[in-house]
Design a protein around this motif. Structure first.
Motif, PDB file in Angstrom:
ATOM      1  N   ASP A   1       2.008   0.106  -5.995  1.00 41.12           N
ATOM      2  CA  ASP A   1       0.678  -0.039  -6.594  1.00 41.12           C
ATOM      3  C   ASP A   1       0.835  -0.716  -7.943  1.00 41.12           C
ATOM      4  OD1 ASP A   1      -1.984   0.149  -7.133  1.00 41.12           O
ATOM      5  OD2 ASP A   1      -1.951   2.281  -7.609  1.00 41.12           O
ATOM      6  N   ALA A   2       0.671  -2.049  -7.948  1.00 31.98           N
ATOM      7  CA  ALA A   2       0.879  -2.825  -9.172  1.00 31.98           C
ATOM      8  C   ALA A   2      -0.089  -4.009  -9.195  1.00 31.98           C
ATOM      9  CB  ALA A   2       2.319  -3.331  -9.232  1.00 31.98           C
ATOM     10  N   PRO A   3      -0.429  -4.493 -10.377  1.00 37.31           N
ATOM     11  CA  PRO A   3      -1.305  -5.656 -10.467  1.00 37.31           C
ATOM     12  C   PRO A   3      -0.686  -6.873  -9.768  1.00 37.31           C
ATOM     13  CG  PRO A   3      -1.080  -4.610 -12.613  1.00 37.31           C
ATOM     14  CD  PRO A   3      -0.077  -3.958 -11.697  1.00 37.31           C
ATOM     15  N   GLY A   4      -1.519  -7.618  -9.056  1.00 32.78           N
ATOM     16  CA  GLY A   4      -1.061  -8.847  -8.418  1.00 32.78           C
ATOM     17  C   GLY A   4      -0.536  -8.695  -7.008  1.00 32.78           C
TER      18      GLY A   4
ATOM     19  N   GLY B   1      -1.312 -20.667   6.919  1.00 33.55           N
ATOM     20  CA  GLY B   1      -2.497 -21.079   7.663  1.00 33.55           C
ATOM     21  C   GLY B   1      -3.101 -19.978   8.519  1.00 33.55           C
ATOM     22  N   ALA B   2      -2.823 -18.717   8.166  1.00 31.77           N
ATOM     23  CA  ALA B   2      -3.383 -17.580   8.900  1.00 31.77           C
ATOM     24  C   ALA B   2      -4.770 -17.265   8.344  1.00 31.77           C
ATOM     25  CB  ALA B   2      -2.471 -16.371   8.769  1.00 31.77           C
ATOM     26  N   ASN B   3      -5.687 -16.897   9.229  1.00 31.38           N
ATOM     27  CA  ASN B   3      -7.051 -16.558   8.833  1.00 31.38           C
ATOM     28  C   ASN B   3      -7.202 -15.049   8.799  1.00 31.38           C
ATOM     29  OD1 ASN B   3      -9.793 -16.852   8.230  1.00 31.38           O
ATOM     30  ND2 ASN B   3     -10.342 -16.734  10.390  1.00 31.38           N
ATOM     31  N   VAL B   4      -7.355 -14.470   7.600  1.00 31.63           N
ATOM     32  CA  VAL B   4      -7.532 -13.022   7.457  1.00 31.63           C
ATOM     33  C   VAL B   4      -8.978 -12.689   7.825  1.00 31.63           C
ATOM     34  CG1 VAL B   4      -7.504 -11.081   5.859  1.00 31.63           C
ATOM     35  CG2 VAL B   4      -5.756 -12.857   5.689  1.00 31.63           C
ATOM     36  N   THR B   5      -9.149 -11.791   8.803  1.00 32.88           N
ATOM     37  CA  THR B   5     -10.487 -11.440   9.277  1.00 32.88           C
ATOM     38  C   THR B   5     -10.921 -10.048   8.822  1.00 32.88           C
ATOM     39  OG1 THR B   5      -9.547 -10.670  11.361  1.00 32.88           O
ATOM     40  CG2 THR B   5     -10.325 -12.947  11.285  1.00 32.88           C
ATOM     41  N   SER B   6      -9.979  -9.209   8.383  1.00 28.47           N
ATOM     42  CA  SER B   6     -10.317  -7.868   7.916  1.00 28.47           C
ATOM     43  C   SER B   6      -9.214  -7.350   7.001  1.00 28.47           C
ATOM     44  CB  SER B   6     -10.478  -6.927   9.109  1.00 28.47           C
ATOM     45  OG  SER B   6     -10.781  -5.623   8.684  1.00 28.47           O
ATOM     46  N   VAL B   7      -9.621  -6.622   5.945  1.00 25.23           N
ATOM     47  CA  VAL B   7      -8.671  -6.010   5.015  1.00 25.23           C
ATOM     48  C   VAL B   7      -9.155  -4.615   4.679  1.00 25.23           C
ATOM     49  CG1 VAL B   7      -7.572  -6.133   2.743  1.00 25.23           C
ATOM     50  CG2 VAL B   7      -8.113  -8.230   3.956  1.00 25.23           C
ATOM     51  N   GLU B   8      -8.243  -3.654   4.656  1.00 29.57           N
ATOM     52  CA  GLU B   8      -8.571  -2.296   4.219  1.00 29.57           C
ATOM     53  C   GLU B   8      -7.395  -1.778   3.404  1.00 29.57           C
ATOM     54  OE1 GLU B   8      -9.164   2.122   6.073  1.00 29.57           O
ATOM     55  OE2 GLU B   8      -9.822   0.425   7.279  1.00 29.57           O
ATOM     56  N   MET B   9      -7.702  -1.102   2.293  1.00 27.92           N
ATOM     57  CA  MET B   9      -6.645  -0.579   1.427  1.00 27.92           C
ATOM     58  C   MET B   9      -6.810   0.921   1.245  1.00 27.92           C
ATOM     59  SD  MET B   9      -6.589  -3.527  -1.497  1.00 27.92           S
ATOM     60  CE  MET B   9      -5.307  -2.726  -2.416  1.00 27.92           C
ATOM     61  N   GLN B  10      -5.674   1.627   1.254  1.00 30.18           N
ATOM     62  CA  GLN B  10      -5.648   3.053   0.946  1.00 30.18           C
ATOM     63  C   GLN B  10      -4.525   3.290  -0.042  1.00 30.18           C
ATOM     64  OE1 GLN B  10      -5.165   4.854   4.784  1.00 30.18           O
ATOM     65  NE2 GLN B  10      -7.352   4.918   5.143  1.00 30.18           N
ATOM     66  N   ARG B  11      -4.859   3.970  -1.128  1.00 29.55           N
ATOM     67  CA  ARG B  11      -3.899   4.197  -2.211  1.00 29.55           C
ATOM     68  C   ARG B  11      -3.390   5.623  -2.159  1.00 29.55           C
ATOM     69  NH1 ARG B  11      -5.521   4.662  -8.099  1.00 29.55           N
ATOM     70  NH2 ARG B  11      -3.508   4.633  -9.096  1.00 29.55           N
ATOM     71  N   GLU B  12      -2.074   5.771  -2.308  1.00 26.93           N
ATOM     72  CA  GLU B  12      -1.431   7.083  -2.345  1.00 26.93           C
ATOM     73  C   GLU B  12      -0.418   7.094  -3.482  1.00 26.93           C
ATOM     74  OE1 GLU B  12       0.291   8.040   1.419  1.00 26.93           O
ATOM     75  OE2 GLU B  12      -1.484   7.412   2.526  1.00 26.93           O
ATOM     76  N   GLN B  13      -0.792   7.653  -4.605  1.00 25.96           N
ATOM     77  CA  GLN B  13       0.036   7.753  -5.805  1.00 25.96           C
ATOM     78  C   GLN B  13       0.596   6.394  -6.193  1.00 25.96           C
ATOM     79  OE1 GLN B  13       2.754  11.000  -5.188  1.00 25.96           O
ATOM     80  NE2 GLN B  13       1.118  12.495  -5.162  1.00 25.96           N
ATOM     81  N   ALA B  14       1.896   6.175  -6.101  1.00 28.00           N
ATOM     82  CA  ALA B  14       2.502   4.927  -6.566  1.00 28.00           C
ATOM     83  C   ALA B  14       2.545   3.849  -5.487  1.00 28.00           C
ATOM     84  CB  ALA B  14       3.915   5.195  -7.071  1.00 28.00           C
ATOM     85  N   LEU B  15       2.065   4.160  -4.270  1.00 31.52           N
ATOM     86  CA  LEU B  15       2.089   3.197  -3.173  1.00 31.52           C
ATOM     87  C   LEU B  15       0.677   2.948  -2.661  1.00 31.52           C
ATOM     88  CD1 LEU B  15       5.128   4.469  -1.068  1.00 31.52           C
ATOM     89  CD2 LEU B  15       5.081   2.539  -2.653  1.00 31.52           C
ATOM     90  N   ALA B  16       0.507   1.821  -1.985  1.00 29.92           N
ATOM     91  CA  ALA B  16      -0.758   1.502  -1.328  1.00 29.92           C
ATOM     92  C   ALA B  16      -0.455   0.955   0.061  1.00 29.92           C
ATOM     93  CB  ALA B  16      -1.541   0.479  -2.139  1.00 29.92           C
TER      94      ALA B  16
ATOM     95  N   ASN C   1      -3.929 -10.602  15.398  1.00 26.13           N
ATOM     96  CA  ASN C   1      -2.803  -9.766  14.975  1.00 26.13           C
ATOM     97  C   ASN C   1      -3.277  -8.734  13.966  1.00 26.13           C
ATOM     98  OD1 ASN C   1      -0.419 -11.520  16.061  1.00 26.13           O
ATOM     99  ND2 ASN C   1      -1.792 -12.928  15.024  1.00 26.13           N
ATOM    100  N   ALA C   2      -2.519  -7.657  13.832  1.00 26.82           N
ATOM    101  CA  ALA C   2      -2.803  -6.639  12.824  1.00 26.82           C
ATOM    102  C   ALA C   2      -1.483  -6.134  12.248  1.00 26.82           C
ATOM    103  CB  ALA C   2      -3.598  -5.494  13.425  1.00 26.82           C
ATOM    104  N   VAL C   3      -1.506  -5.792  10.972  1.00 23.05           N
ATOM    105  CA  VAL C   3      -0.300  -5.315  10.297  1.00 23.05           C
ATOM    106  C   VAL C   3      -0.700  -4.358   9.176  1.00 23.05           C
ATOM    107  CG1 VAL C   3      -0.227  -7.256   8.673  1.00 23.05           C
ATOM    108  CG2 VAL C   3       1.877  -6.039   9.220  1.00 23.05           C
TER     109      VAL C   3
END
Length: 97
Positions: A12-15, A28-43, A4-6
């Motif tokens: 954009d806040a700590p935690g 019990g989901a296994n995360v296989t990939s993570v990517e983050m992109q930040r845009e001002q107050a949102l990510a 799955n992908a989402v």
């Protein structure tokens, strides 16, 4: 377990990454990939994960209910889009993998 992908849009806040990762772990989901992109107050955080069908829908529901989450958009896995071979051509150079 299905793949799955989402894309999750969060404030954009700590935690926030911890809160999202906790949802995957509790279901019990296994995360296989993570990517983050930040845009001002949102990510935007892109996750690829494997989970049983029932668990995957529960993960999406709980992500949407997590404080600080503004949008949850299921998408196609990048491995399905790009496949196994990428060839880049241009400027006289050819690169293959």
């Amino acid at each position: 377990m299905g793949s799955n992908a989402v894309i999750v849009t969060v404030t954009d806040a700590p935690g926030m990454l911890y809160a999202l990762a906790r949802v995957f772990a509790e279901r019990g989901a296994n995360v296989t990939s993570v990517e983050m992109q930040r845009e001002q107050a949102l990510a935007n955080v892109y996750f690829e994960f494997s989970a049983d069908d029932g668990a995957a829908s529960a993960v999406l529901k709980e992500l949407a209910e997590t404080p600080g989450v503004t949008a949850v958009n299921p998408t196609t896995s990048l491995s399905m889009i790009y496949g196994k071979r990428v060839i880049v051509m241009g400027g006289g150079a050819q690169v293959g993998q």
